[in-house]
Write a protein that holds these residues in place. Structure first.
Motif, PDB file in Angstrom:
ATOM      1  N   VAL A 183       0.839  -1.208   0.000  1.00  0.00           N
ATOM      2  CA  VAL A 183       0.000   0.000   0.000  1.00  0.00           C
ATOM      3  C   VAL A 183       0.873   1.257   0.000  1.00  0.00           C
ATOM      4  O   VAL A 183       0.569   2.250  -0.664  1.00  0.00           O
ATOM      5  CB  VAL A 183      -0.952  -0.010   1.208  1.00  0.00           C
ATOM      6  N   ILE A 184       1.975   1.209   0.740  1.00  0.00           N
ATOM      7  CA  ILE A 184       2.861   2.373   0.847  1.00  0.00           C
ATOM      8  C   ILE A 184       3.737   2.538  -0.396  1.00  0.00           C
ATOM      9  O   ILE A 184       3.888   3.636  -0.934  1.00  0.00           O
ATOM     10  CB  ILE A 184       3.749   2.256   2.102  1.00  0.00           C
ATOM     11  N   LYS A 185       4.315   1.442  -0.880  1.00  0.00           N
ATOM     12  CA  LYS A 185       5.331   1.521  -1.924  1.00  0.00           C
ATOM     13  C   LYS A 185       4.803   1.314  -3.338  1.00  0.00           C
ATOM     14  O   LYS A 185       5.420   1.753  -4.311  1.00  0.00           O
ATOM     15  CB  LYS A 185       6.451   0.499  -1.658  1.00  0.00           C
ATOM     16  N   GLY A 186       3.694   0.610  -3.496  1.00  0.00           N
ATOM     17  CA  GLY A 186       3.201   0.295  -4.826  1.00  0.00           C
ATOM     18  C   GLY A 186       2.221   1.316  -5.353  1.00  0.00           C
ATOM     19  O   GLY A 186       1.744   2.197  -4.636  1.00  0.00           O
ATOM     20  N   GLN A 187       1.892   1.186  -6.638  1.00  0.00           N
ATOM     21  CA  GLN A 187       0.889   2.065  -7.237  1.00  0.00           C
ATOM     22  C   GLN A 187      -0.525   1.561  -6.947  1.00  0.00           C
ATOM     23  O   GLN A 187      -1.461   2.339  -6.844  1.00  0.00           O
ATOM     24  CB  GLN A 187       1.109   2.142  -8.749  1.00  0.00           C
ATOM     25  N   GLY A 188      -0.663   0.243  -6.797  1.00  0.00           N
ATOM     26  CA  GLY A 188      -1.980  -0.323  -6.519  1.00  0.00           C
ATOM     27  C   GLY A 188      -1.870  -1.775  -6.122  1.00  0.00           C
ATOM     28  O   GLY A 188      -0.850  -2.429  -6.360  1.00  0.00           O
ATOM     29  N   VAL A 189      -2.929  -2.298  -5.495  1.00  0.00           N
ATOM     30  CA  VAL A 189      -2.981  -3.693  -5.036  1.00  0.00           C
ATOM     31  C   VAL A 189      -4.188  -4.359  -5.684  1.00  0.00           C
ATOM     32  O   VAL A 189      -5.265  -3.768  -5.752  1.00  0.00           O
ATOM     33  CB  VAL A 189      -3.120  -3.787  -3.507  1.00  0.00           C
ATOM     34  N   ARG A 190      -3.994  -5.593  -6.134  1.00  0.00           N
ATOM     35  CA  ARG A 190      -5.092  -6.374  -6.686  1.00  0.00           C
ATOM     36  C   ARG A 190      -5.054  -7.774  -6.095  1.00  0.00           C
ATOM     37  O   ARG A 190      -3.988  -8.312  -5.820  1.00  0.00           O
ATOM     38  CB  ARG A 190      -4.987  -6.472  -8.214  1.00  0.00           C
ATOM     39  N   THR A 191      -6.234  -8.361  -5.926  1.00  0.00           N
ATOM     40  CA  THR A 191      -6.318  -9.740  -5.471  1.00  0.00           C
ATOM     41  C   THR A 191      -7.504 -10.397  -6.161  1.00  0.00           C
ATOM     42  O   THR A 191      -8.610  -9.870  -6.118  1.00  0.00           O
ATOM     43  CB  THR A 191      -6.435  -9.831  -3.935  1.00  0.00           C
ATOM     44  N   VAL A 192      -7.263 -11.511  -6.829  1.00  0.00           N
ATOM     45  CA  VAL A 192      -8.340 -12.176  -7.561  1.00  0.00           C
ATOM     46  C   VAL A 192      -8.689 -13.537  -6.964  1.00  0.00           C
ATOM     47  O   VAL A 192      -9.629 -14.183  -7.404  1.00  0.00           O
ATOM     48  CB  VAL A 192      -8.004 -12.341  -9.065  1.00  0.00           C
ATOM     49  N   GLY A 193      -7.928 -13.995  -5.962  1.00  0.00           N
ATOM     50  CA  GLY A 193      -8.271 -15.227  -5.286  1.00  0.00           C
ATOM     51  C   GLY A 193      -7.797 -16.490  -5.962  1.00  0.00           C
ATOM     52  O   GLY A 193      -8.252 -17.583  -5.614  1.00  0.00           O
ATOM     53  N   SER A 194      -6.862 -16.361  -6.894  1.00  0.00           N
ATOM     54  CA  SER A 194      -6.312 -17.523  -7.601  1.00  0.00           C
ATOM     55  C   SER A 194      -4.869 -17.234  -7.951  1.00  0.00           C
ATOM     56  O   SER A 194      -4.581 -16.254  -8.651  1.00  0.00           O
ATOM     57  CB  SER A 194      -7.116 -17.805  -8.878  1.00  0.00           C
ATOM     58  N   ALA A 195      -3.947 -18.071  -7.472  1.00  0.00           N
ATOM     59  CA  ALA A 195      -2.536 -17.875  -7.789  1.00  0.00           C
ATOM     60  C   ALA A 195      -2.305 -17.930  -9.296  1.00  0.00           C
ATOM     61  O   ALA A 195      -1.582 -17.100  -9.860  1.00  0.00           O
ATOM     62  CB  ALA A 195      -1.697 -18.949  -7.090  1.00  0.00           C
ATOM     63  N   ALA A 196      -2.916 -18.917  -9.942  1.00  0.00           N
ATOM     64  CA  ALA A 196      -2.711 -19.068 -11.381  1.00  0.00           C
ATOM     65  C   ALA A 196      -3.190 -17.839 -12.148  1.00  0.00           C
ATOM     66  O   ALA A 196      -2.506 -17.351 -13.057  1.00  0.00           O
ATOM     67  CB  ALA A 196      -3.425 -20.324 -11.876  1.00  0.00           C
ATOM     68  N   LEU A 197      -4.363 -17.319 -11.795  1.00  0.00           N
ATOM     69  CA  LEU A 197      -4.877 -16.144 -12.505  1.00  0.00           C
ATOM     70  C   LEU A 197      -4.082 -14.894 -12.163  1.00  0.00           C
ATOM     71  O   LEU A 197      -3.931 -13.999 -13.005  1.00  0.00           O
ATOM     72  CB  LEU A 197      -6.361 -15.948 -12.205  1.00  0.00           C
ATOM     73  N   ASN A 198      -3.565 -14.784 -10.938  1.00  0.00           N
ATOM     74  CA  ASN A 198      -2.668 -13.678 -10.631  1.00  0.00           C
ATOM     75  C   ASN A 198      -1.441 -13.703 -11.535  1.00  0.00           C
ATOM     76  O   ASN A 198      -0.999 -12.663 -12.047  1.00  0.00           O
ATOM     77  CB  ASN A 198      -2.234 -13.754  -9.164  1.00  0.00           C
ATOM     78  N   MET A 199      -0.865 -14.879 -11.736  1.00  0.00           N
ATOM     79  CA  MET A 199       0.303 -15.003 -12.616  1.00  0.00           C
ATOM     80  C   MET A 199      -0.087 -14.704 -14.063  1.00  0.00           C
ATOM     81  O   MET A 199       0.671 -14.053 -14.798  1.00  0.00           O
ATOM     82  CB  MET A 199       0.917 -16.391 -12.484  1.00  0.00           C
TER      83      MET A 199
END
Length: 273
Positions: A183-199
């Motif tokens: 939250v401090i260092k990045g431009q944004g955070v995303r979470t989709v609930g799947s490691a494979a789909l995150n990759m």
């Protein structure tokens, strides 16, 4: 070898598409499930049916091939990776999403030879997203080439991140500390609930990096080759070489971004697969 990989891949892709029909029957959720390691680590009969479909079909076609499947391991099979062609299967990555009807879950199927991922398929049949890659041939979404974003620093990066399914207090501490860091260092955070789909999102360029502690080989085998073939990198979150059995992953659009993240992340070392 490339001709053999093409043959293996084509057979696998046909099976994955067929197995996807089992998932699309439950686009509004699947309410019948069982608990595994915790109250947020879940399994459904569809997980088992998809895995059985893939293992049965591939073993019939390629009897010498080996398998590492999430549900097979959960039922007591050993997680052993050899140099032989090995299919590493997550029948539904994002089972919690699947149960709730949240449309981010997928079949993840990776093929390793000599312990290296050489082909990968990530298929979300609910929204018709098919990510594929073969060694040396690039990465694709629904047949169209994809490429990572090439962002090189955290301040310009959208970073995908998951809390995972472990209730271990040390793991939860690392999760919370890293969330604050992003939250401090990045431009944004995303979470989709799947490691494979995150990759897959990193490979697509929609996200710039993803890391997680506590995932398994079946969560990341397909994503590893898809990210690399899209021009990205996969390393250990502490900066070393990627180890598919370590239950640790950091993938990014560039080595510069991956290395920057590895120097600031709070580390956690789960038991290996």
């Amino acid at each position: 070898m490339s001709d053999a990989i093409d043959e293996y891949f084509d057979a696998a892709l046909e099976l994955v598409k067929s197995a996807g029909n089992l998932i699309t029957e439950f686009t509004t959720g699947c309410k019948e499930y069982k608990l595994k390691s915790s109250d947020i680590d879940l399994v459904t009969e569809i997980d088992k049916k998809v895995e059985d479909t893939l293992i049965s079909g591939l073993s019939t076609r390629f009897p010498s091939h080996k398998f590492i499947g999430e549900e097979s391991v959960a039922d007591g099979a050993k997680c052993v990776l050899t140099d032989d062609p090995t299919w590493i299967i997550d029948p539904i990555d994002g089972t919690l999403n699947f149960i709730h009807g949240y449309p981010s879950s997928c079949i993840s199927l990776g093929l390793t030879i000599n312990k290296e991922a050489v082909a990968g398929i990530i298929y979300n049949p609910i929204v018709n997203q098919l990510f594929t890659a073969k060694q040396g041939q690039g990465a694709f979404l629904n047949g169209q080439p994809i490429h990572v974003s090439q962002v090189k620093d955290m301040r310009n990066a959208i970073i995908s991140f998951e809390a995972g399914t472990s209730r271990d207090k040390d793991k939860q501490h690392a999760v919370l500390e890293n969330f604050k860091l992003i939250v401090i260092k990045g431009q944004g955070v995303r979470t989709v609930g799947s490691a494979a789909l995150n990759m897959a999102m990193v490979a697509l360029g929609g996200a710039d990096a993803y890391f997680e502690f506590g995932i398994h080989a079946w969560d990341i085998a397909a994503g590893d080759i898809i990210v690399r073939e899209a021009g990205g990198v996969c390393i250990d979150p502490a900066g070393g070489a990627f180890d598919i059995l370590s239950r640790r992953v950091l993938c990014a659009s560039s080595m510069e971004l991956a290395q920057e993240m590895s120097t600031v992340l709070h580390q956690y070392y789960p038991e290996r697969d």
